[in-house]
Design an enzyme around this catalytic site. Structure first.
Site, PDB file in Angstrom:
ATOM      1  N   ASP A   1      58.359  80.121   9.002  1.00 27.84           N
ATOM      2  CA  ASP A   1      57.780  79.542  10.223  1.00 27.84           C
ATOM      3  C   ASP A   1      57.977  78.031  10.193  1.00 27.84           C
ATOM      4  OD1 ASP A   1      56.798  82.019  11.041  1.00 27.84           O
ATOM      5  OD2 ASP A   1      54.720  81.603  10.490  1.00 27.84           O
TER       6      ASP A   1
ATOM      7  N   ARG B   1      64.758  81.691  14.760  1.00 28.26           N
ATOM      8  CA  ARG B   1      63.758  82.023  15.785  1.00 28.26           C
ATOM      9  C   ARG B   1      63.621  80.761  16.648  1.00 28.26           C
ATOM     10  NH1 ARG B   1      58.045  82.468  13.504  1.00 28.26           N
ATOM     11  NH2 ARG B   1      58.578  84.596  12.938  1.00 28.26           N
TER      12      ARG B   1
HETATM   13  P1  FAD Z   1      53.516  79.832  27.391  1.00 26.01           P
HETATM   14  O1  FAD Z   1      53.876  78.963  28.529  1.00 26.01           O
HETATM   15  O2  FAD Z   1      52.456  79.372  26.459  1.00 26.01           O
HETATM   16  O3  FAD Z   1      53.071  81.259  27.859  1.00 26.01           O
HETATM   17  C1  FAD Z   1      53.850  81.914  28.827  1.00 26.01           C
HETATM   18  C2  FAD Z   1      53.075  83.027  29.444  1.00 26.01           C
HETATM   19  O4  FAD Z   1      52.752  84.010  28.481  1.00 26.01           O
HETATM   20  C3  FAD Z   1      51.744  82.671  30.051  1.00 26.01           C
HETATM   21  O5  FAD Z   1      51.875  82.043  31.296  1.00 26.01           O
HETATM   22  C4  FAD Z   1      51.122  84.027  30.160  1.00 26.01           C
HETATM   23  O6  FAD Z   1      51.658  84.733  31.251  1.00 26.01           O
HETATM   24  C5  FAD Z   1      51.594  84.673  28.897  1.00 26.01           C
HETATM   25  N1  FAD Z   1      50.543  84.563  27.908  1.00 26.01           N
HETATM   26  C6  FAD Z   1      50.282  83.528  27.126  1.00 26.01           C
HETATM   27  N2  FAD Z   1      49.222  83.807  26.394  1.00 26.01           N
HETATM   28  C7  FAD Z   1      48.806  85.037  26.706  1.00 26.01           C
HETATM   29  C8  FAD Z   1      47.745  85.870  26.271  1.00 26.01           C
HETATM   30  N3  FAD Z   1      46.881  85.491  25.345  1.00 26.01           N
HETATM   31  N4  FAD Z   1      47.633  87.086  26.797  1.00 26.01           N
HETATM   32  C9  FAD Z   1      48.489  87.493  27.745  1.00 26.01           C
HETATM   33  N5  FAD Z   1      49.502  86.738  28.201  1.00 26.01           N
HETATM   34  C10 FAD Z   1      49.648  85.524  27.693  1.00 26.01           C
HETATM   35  N6  FAD Z   1      55.398  77.975  17.157  1.00 26.01           N
HETATM   36  C11 FAD Z   1      55.688  77.119  16.159  1.00 26.01           C
HETATM   37  O7  FAD Z   1      55.481  75.913  16.294  1.00 26.01           O
HETATM   38  N7  FAD Z   1      56.220  77.565  14.966  1.00 26.01           N
HETATM   39  C12 FAD Z   1      56.489  78.868  14.757  1.00 26.01           C
HETATM   40  O8  FAD Z   1      56.981  79.219  13.675  1.00 26.01           O
HETATM   41  C13 FAD Z   1      56.215  79.789  15.807  1.00 26.01           C
HETATM   42  N8  FAD Z   1      56.457  81.111  15.670  1.00 26.01           N
HETATM   43  C14 FAD Z   1      56.275  81.948  16.742  1.00 26.01           C
HETATM   44  C15 FAD Z   1      56.599  83.295  16.616  1.00 26.01           C
HETATM   45  C16 FAD Z   1      56.506  84.132  17.706  1.00 26.01           C
HETATM   46  C17 FAD Z   1      56.898  85.565  17.555  1.00 26.01           C
HETATM   47  C18 FAD Z   1      56.056  83.628  18.971  1.00 26.01           C
HETATM   48  C19 FAD Z   1      56.005  84.499  20.188  1.00 26.01           C
HETATM   49  C20 FAD Z   1      55.681  82.324  19.086  1.00 26.01           C
HETATM   50  C21 FAD Z   1      55.773  81.474  17.978  1.00 26.01           C
HETATM   51  N9  FAD Z   1      55.372  80.140  18.060  1.00 26.01           N
HETATM   52  C22 FAD Z   1      55.645  79.279  17.022  1.00 26.01           C
HETATM   53  C23 FAD Z   1      54.560  79.684  19.202  1.00 26.01           C
HETATM   54  C24 FAD Z   1      55.411  79.108  20.294  1.00 26.01           C
HETATM   55  O9  FAD Z   1      55.975  77.900  19.869  1.00 26.01           O
HETATM   56  C25 FAD Z   1      54.560  78.843  21.551  1.00 26.01           C
HETATM   57  O10 FAD Z   1      53.587  77.895  21.271  1.00 26.01           O
HETATM   58  C26 FAD Z   1      53.872  80.075  22.095  1.00 26.01           C
HETATM   59  O11 FAD Z   1      54.706  81.194  22.067  1.00 26.01           O
HETATM   60  C27 FAD Z   1      53.474  79.831  23.555  1.00 26.01           C
HETATM   61  O12 FAD Z   1      54.595  79.508  24.310  1.00 26.01           O
HETATM   62  P2  FAD Z   1      55.358  80.549  25.257  1.00 26.01           P
HETATM   63  O13 FAD Z   1      56.811  80.253  25.146  1.00 26.01           O
HETATM   64  O14 FAD Z   1      54.967  81.924  24.925  1.00 26.01           O
HETATM   65  O15 FAD Z   1      54.947  80.105  26.691  1.00 26.01           O
END
Ligand code: FAD
Length: 285
Positions: free
Chosen positions: A106, A157
């Site tokens: 990560d 990722r």
């Molecule tokens: P967002 O704009 O946050 O969310 C998009 C949409 O997703 C929202 O509008 C909503 O419709 C839906 N959504 C969001 N939350 C919910 C909820 N609780 N329930 C239902 N729907 C919801 N970040 C790091 O910094 N380092 C990492 O190593 C890392 N690993 C990750 C691994 C995975 C598998 C994932 C999915 C994310 C990871 N992240 C990591 C987090 C990532 O950087 C984002 O902060 C996080 O995914 C939110 O951004 P988003 O792209 O999903 O968009």
């Protein structure tokens, strides 16, 4: 607290993680398992987390689960002793290799980026290919990191990034973060990297899938967090995409969540983010 947090975490024990991964596998979803631990302060704590990863890998192999693990380098002691972290990470990766499993490192906040990429490069140059990294599209440096890592054809990722970063190093505007995501994705595909598209953002999922259209499952996958947009995840599986769910488990999370909930009882999503970003607030806390 348990009711609010339940969707985002498998539970406190390894058995909870096993059951959750088995359920996901039955739905056609792969998994990557995260052993929760907070910032470690003593070498023994980092060693205990590494041991928990080895136990997790053994359980995944014993149950024949379609899963790997995700590790945070600060949990393996990055901030106490880089050599300790290097050697614990090498042990976990070697153990995973022996079991045919993949280790995703990560990415944490930007103070860790250089060290994380350096440790990753060290493993790859030592011949390990069951290990991958994460790049964050909010960071202005990430496109340059793709170029710097190109010789390794890294398995990446790609996510937006969950940490609150200073504006000198990170984009703040959501549209800029999305645009950066697509630029990095293009560069990774151009470099022949396997890409894990880690986002729940429907706009970004659609644009990303347009870019990987026609590519096989050996070239990309989609990744979601446990408990988030599960129906959409199932749809993507039905449409033939390879999809992996990030599955955190561990008892330390409960202590953490209780504190977070006390601070901000209204926001359940904070908890989901906390499973990834639990080390994030270090700067402001
Ligand atoms: P967002 O704009 O946050 O969310 C998009 C949409 O997703 C929202 O509008 C909503 O419709 C839906 N959504 C969001 N939350 C919910 C909820 N609780 N329930 C239902 N729907 C919801 N970040 C790091 O910094 N380092 C990492 O190593 C890392 N690993 C990750 C691994 C995975 C598998 C994932 C999915 C994310 C990871 N992240 C990591 C987090 C990532 O950087 C984002 O902060 C996080 O995914 C939110 O951004 P988003 O792209 O999903 O968009």
């Amino acid at each position: 607290m348990q009711r609010v947090s339940a969707p985002y975490i498998a539970g406190p024990t390894l058995d909870d993680a096993r059951r959750t991964v088995a359920r996901l596998n039955a739905e056609g979803k792969l998994a990557t398992v995260d052993v929760l631990g907070e910032e470690v302060r003593r070498p023994e704590e980092a060693e205990a987390i590494a041991a928990a990863y080895q136990e997790t890998l053994a359980a995944i192999a014993a149950d024949g689960l379609r899963a790997g693990v995700s590790v945070k380098l600060t949990a393996l002691g990055l901030e106490i002793d880089r050599d300790l972290c290097r050697s614990l990470l090498a042990e976990v990766v070697a153990d995973a290799a022996a079991k045919g499993r993949f280790v995703r490192i990560d990415m944490e906040d930007s103070s860790c980026t250089d060290a994380t990429l350096e440790l990753y490069r060290g493993l790859r140059e030592a011949g390990r290919d069951n290990v991958g990294i994460v790049l964050q599209s909010c960071l202005k440096r990430s496109l340059a990191d793709v170029a710097a890592l190109a010789d390794l054809r890294p398995d990446v990722r790609l996510c937006k990034g969950i940490y609150i970063e200073p504006e000198e190093v990170a984009y703040r505007d959501p549209d800029e973060i999305r645009a950066s995501y697509l630029r990095i994705l293009d560069a990774l595909l151009e470099a022949g990297s396997y890409v894990a598209l880690a986002t729940h953002d429907e706009w970004l999922i659609r644009r990303s899938l347009e870019r990987v259209a026609g590519r096989g499952s050996g070239e990309y996958e989609i990744q979601f967090l446990l408990g988030v947009r599960e129906e959409r995840a199932s749809e993507l599986v039905s449409a033939g995409h390879r999809l992996r769910v990030y599955v955190p488990y561990g008892d330390r999370w409960y202590e953490y969540s209780t504190r977070r909930l006390q601070e901000n009882p209204a926001i359940a999503w904070t908890i989901a983010k906390a499973t990834l970003g639990r080390l994030a607030p270090r700067r402001g806390r």
